[in-house]
Design an enzyme around this catalytic site. Structure first.
Site, PDB file in Angstrom:
ATOM      1  N   SER A   1      -6.068   3.027 -13.270  1.00 10.39           N
ATOM      2  CA  SER A   1      -6.133   3.677 -11.961  1.00 10.39           C
ATOM      3  C   SER A   1      -5.310   4.952 -11.972  1.00 10.39           C
ATOM      4  O   SER A   1      -4.319   5.061 -12.700  1.00 10.39           O
ATOM      5  CB  SER A   1      -5.578   2.759 -10.876  1.00 10.39           C
ATOM      6  OG  SER A   1      -4.168   2.626 -11.009  1.00 10.39           O
ATOM      7  N   ASP A   2      -5.728   5.930 -11.160  1.00  8.89           N
ATOM      8  CA  ASP A   2      -4.785   6.983 -10.825  1.00  8.89           C
ATOM      9  C   ASP A   2      -3.629   6.316 -10.083  1.00  8.89           C
ATOM     10  O   ASP A   2      -3.777   5.222  -9.529  1.00  8.89           O
ATOM     11  CB  ASP A   2      -5.458   8.050  -9.960  1.00  8.89           C
ATOM     12  CG  ASP A   2      -4.781   9.409 -10.070  1.00  8.89           C
ATOM     13  OD1 ASP A   2      -3.599   9.462 -10.474  1.00  8.89           O
ATOM     14  OD2 ASP A   2      -5.415  10.420  -9.749  1.00  8.89           O
ATOM     15  N   TRP A   3      -2.475   6.969 -10.079  1.00 14.84           N
ATOM     16  CA  TRP A   3      -1.256   6.325  -9.584  1.00 14.84           C
ATOM     17  C   TRP A   3      -1.382   6.000  -8.091  1.00 14.84           C
ATOM     18  O   TRP A   3      -1.599   6.888  -7.270  1.00 14.84           O
ATOM     19  CB  TRP A   3      -0.060   7.210  -9.887  1.00 14.84           C
ATOM     20  CG  TRP A   3       0.630   6.874 -11.166  1.00 14.84           C
ATOM     21  CD1 TRP A   3       1.973   6.703 -11.346  1.00 14.84           C
ATOM     22  CD2 TRP A   3       0.044   6.631 -12.466  1.00 14.84           C
ATOM     23  NE1 TRP A   3       2.249   6.373 -12.662  1.00 14.84           N
ATOM     24  CE2 TRP A   3       1.086   6.320 -13.365  1.00 14.84           C
ATOM     25  CE3 TRP A   3      -1.260   6.631 -12.949  1.00 14.84           C
ATOM     26  CZ2 TRP A   3       0.855   6.021 -14.705  1.00 14.84           C
ATOM     27  CZ3 TRP A   3      -1.494   6.340 -14.282  1.00 14.84           C
ATOM     28  CH2 TRP A   3      -0.440   6.032 -15.144  1.00 14.84           C
TER      29      TRP A   3
END
Length: 808
Positions: A223-225
């Site tokens: 995932s993106d953060w």
């Protein structure tokens, strides 16, 4: 050592497996010593490897921006850049580089434009594949991002992008597909946004169906953060790793979902299997493949990428390269303090920077006088206080208890991701920058306060600001990267020290957002001493230009204009830079303008100056590379990777602002040069444009169609100039019966080099995909096409008609 992933999985119970899928902190996954698994460390890129700390104390080699790398039109150079970054990653103990960014230049207003490669999916995918190959040659993984349709910044955390299947396939998925098939990346990053109603961290159709099923991707998806929001939907949707930790939707929550029957344990097994494969590939599991790269000189690569990326857009009088002028006026604040990289997660900290002033001073020929004047300051915020300030930072709890104290090099705090050792996001309530300032000049000193939230500034015992600092209509989350400044003026006397204090109270929303997961404490105290009247600064620059043989003016954008976190609202240069160029050009007919910007800017003076040289964000060696090019030691080797408008309102696609949470990509497949041609509009500079220091004649074009529906193209070109040079031969394909397709599109390219009078041949493959469209599947459109060998999109040199069809 053999790698038996099934044997390793058999040793793990459910709790051990789910722990592999959740960050243990901001930048790493947990170790599992009993199976020999070390902690996997991830780090931001793409122009350097920052490591796990957002700090200049751990410097990084800093390459030019991704737009610069794409401007080289050279995947082999991208391989070299990737190998350097792998070397940097291994030096810092990093296993996974969070790069490259291969979203498209859909709109010139895209705030992260500088971090993406191009408006064209083929050029984007080709450069990205080279980058991935280089990084993974060094035994370091990549995460190709942001999958998918994350081509803007406004409301990027929550927006739903609506687009048709054809545009999705032919444009936005295309670079990812090319990279997966050609370079076999070990990782993909899922974006924040939704696509057609489904969040990308939960998008089973695109992740499990297209990415893994159709393309055969065997790596991990991260995932993106803070993008993963739902345990069950994310696991079943194809996400493997949720970052950052320690609080994520995976880990214990995923184990509960399995035990509750919401997620099949076979899904978790597949997720864990991919993480173990990642660990094996990067050496974190022992016995992984050895890196295949040799040591690389970081500064040399940074310098090479820079000069190979510089795009010479105008050289009407032949002023470049400079031929031992008697005097040079170097003008512009960015000449002494350049913008070498874009803001946001792309930020790294080089241990040295060669500015244009540094580069020219070191390279100016004997007998040539070099003089410098700032002219006009493009910055809209003040630089962080440094000179004559003695400062420290003090962190406090809500009751005022001092938690820690740190010395400061400058009056800026950037605690992003992790807090300094000894601090906890749950107890930290405020941070104070305090100390003394010894003015070296009497008069009006200007102090600037930046940071999203409550701040109080005290100078010489007087409270000069005490309030909330947010952009008009802004909130904490949308303003963390969009710098907003409060300025106050204070009369001070030279030689009389004063106390200075700036206190920042962490907003409750941010504290809850960060607690135990991701810290974001960023604020600064800016300072500027008494200065010349701005008009006087301009007059000084014009006077210097008038008495010099050549004037080199460096203009560009700033961190307030180009950064992750917000989109642009204008393409105009900030401050009075346009006025500066206009007045200098009127005073000196040999005016060379150097544009230090990561993405398109308006240049209303472009036809009034002798030369325009685009240097992008040129990295740590940009000033040395600029000197190389100005004095002719190297050729400006770049070509535009995206079309530049003369004015923003001319651009056919600009919208980056969602309406009620939705952004419609209503233009379909018509972005970039395709949209310009369809609209019948003339930009300032077309995709692919750029000059060198020699001339080329295209002598012969031969096209040999193949049985797959593509072709092999051979182009013979001759260097008709007096210098060795490089040409980028671009192949465009145009159907004679167009239908609902662009007028023509890039189908292949290659760079060639030759000395004066020499002939060289470019051999370029056109893939069958170039003649396909998406209609519920890829459909090859057989028929007659015009194949053009071109210097740019708008400048075909040779063309021929061929029939492309699939025979088998």
């Amino acid at each position: 050592m053999s790698f038996d992933v099934e044997a390793l999985l058999a040793e793990l119970d459910l709790d051990a497996k789910v722990n592999l899928l959740a960050g243990q902190d901001v930048w790493s996954l947990p170790a599992l010593p009993r199976i020999g698994l070390a902690s996997l460390v991830l780090s931001d890129g793409p122009v350097g490897v920052r490591g796990t700390h957002w700090s200049p104390d751990d410097p990084s080699v800093t390459l030019p921006s991704p737009t610069a790398l794409a401007a080289s039109w050279d995947p082999r150079l991208a391989v070299k850049a990737g190998r350097l970054l792998a070397q940097e990653a291994r030096r810092k103990g990093v296993h996974v580089l969070l790069a490259p960014t291969v979203n498209l230049h859909r709109s010139p207003l895209g705030g992260r434009h500088f971090e993406c490669y191009s408006e064209d999916p083929l050029l984007t995918g080709s450069i990205g594949a080279g980058y991935v190959t280089g990084v993974q040659d060094g035994g370091v993984a990549v995460t190709v991002k942001h999958f998918v349709a994350n081509d803007f910044e406004t409301e990027r955390f929550t927006v739903d992008v609506r687009l048709g299947e054809r545009a999705l396939r032919e444009l936005y998925l295309a670079p990812f597909e090319l990279i997966v098939r050609r370079a076999k990346p070990w990782g993909i990053m899922a974006a924040y946004n939704s696509v057609n109603g489904t969040t990308m961290t939960q998008h089973a159709e695109l992740v499990n169906g297209v990415l893994r099923g159709e393309w055969g991707f065997d790596g991990f998806v991260v995932s993106d953060w803070l993008a993963a929001r739902d345990t069950v939907a994310s696991a079943n949707g194809g996400l493997d790793v949720a970052m950052p930790g320690p609080r994520t939707v995976f880990g214990e929550r995923l184990a509960e979902a399995v035990r509750g029957g919401e997620v099949d344990e076979a899904v978790v097994d597949a997720m864990a299997r991919r993480v173990l494969l990642l660990a094996h590939r990067t050496g974190a599991l022992g016995g992984g493949p050895a890196p295949t790269t040799s040591p690389v000189d970081g500064d040399a690569v940074a310098r090479e990428v820079a000069h190979r990326s510089f795009v010479l857009l105008r050289n009407e009088t032949g002023v470049l390269p400079l031929r031992n002028p008697q005097s040079i006026a170097l003008i512009g604040a960015l000449a002494a303090d350049p913008k070498i990289l874009g803001g946001g997660s792309a930020t790294v900290f080089p241990d040295h920077i060669a500015s244009p002033l540094d580069g020219l001073k070191a390279a100016v020929p004997a007998g040539t006088e070099l003089a410098y004047a700032p002219g006009a300051d493009p910055r809209t915020t003040l630089p962080a206080a440094t000179d004559n300030f003695r400062l420290r930072a003090t962190a406090r709890a809500a009751d005022g208890t001092r938690l820690a104290e740190f010395p400061l090099r400058s009056a800026r705090i950037d605690w992003i991701g992790e807090l300094p050792a000894g601090l906890d996001a749950g107890t930290l309530a405020s941070v104070e920058i305090a100390g003394t300032f010894l003015p070296d000049a009497s008069g009006t000193h200007t102090f600037g306060v930046t940071g999203p939230g409550d701040l109080r500034l005290v100078v010489a015992g007087q409270t000069v600001f005490d309030g909330v600092n947010l952009p008009e209509g802004g909130d904490i989350f949308t303003s963390v990267m969009q710098v907003h400044e409060q300025r106050r003026e204070v009369e001070l006397t030279a030689g009389e020290p004063v106390d200075v204090s700036l206190t920042y109270w962490i907003p409750s929303e941010m504290a809850e957002f960060a607690r135990g997961t991701f810290a974001w404490v960023t604020f600064a105290l800016g300072h500027r001493g008494p200065v010349l009247d701005p008009d006087a600064g301009l007059e000084e620059a014009v006077a210097l230009a008038a008495k010099s043989e050549v004037a080199v003016v460096v203009v560009g954008t700033t961190a307030e204009v180009e950064s992750e976190g917000f989109d642009r609202t204008s393409l105009a240069l900030p401050g009075r830079q346009d006025e500066l160029v206009t007045r200098v050009a009127a005073a000196n007919r040999n005016t060379v303008v150097v544009v230090n910007a990561g993405s398109p800017v308006e240049m209303p003076w472009r036809d009034d100056v002798a030369a325009v040289l685009l240097t992008w964000f040129p990295g740590q060696a940009g000033g040395d590379a600029l000197a190389d090019v100005l004095f002719g030691r190297e050729e400006p080797g770049g070509r535009l990777p995206t079309t530049w408008p003369a004015k923003l309102e001319d651009a056919p696609v600009t919208d980056v602002t969602p309406k009620e949470g939705v952004l419609e990509y209503g233009e379909g497949v018509y972005i970039g040069y395709g949209a310009w041609a369809r609209a019948g509009r003339q930009p300032a500079y077309w995709f692919g444009e750029g000059q060198g220091y020699t001339t080329w004649e295209y002598e012969e074009l031969d096209v040999d169609p193949d049985e797959e529906g593509g072709a092999r193209v051979r182009v013979r070109v001759r260097n008709t100039g007096t210098r060795k040079g490089r040409e980028v031969v671009q192949i465009y394909l145009a159907p004679t019966e167009r239908g609902d397709r662009p007028h023509r599109w890039l189908a292949g390219f290659a760079s060639v080099e030759a000395g004066p009078g020499e002939v060289v041949e470019a051999d370029i493959a056109i893939a069958s995909r170039s003649a396909e469209v998406w209609r519920d599947g890829w459909r090859h459109i057989a028929g007659e096409y015009v194949v053009a060998a071109s210097h740019s999109y708008a400048e075909p040199r040779l063309s021929t008609r061929v029939v492309l069809q699939k025979i088998r």
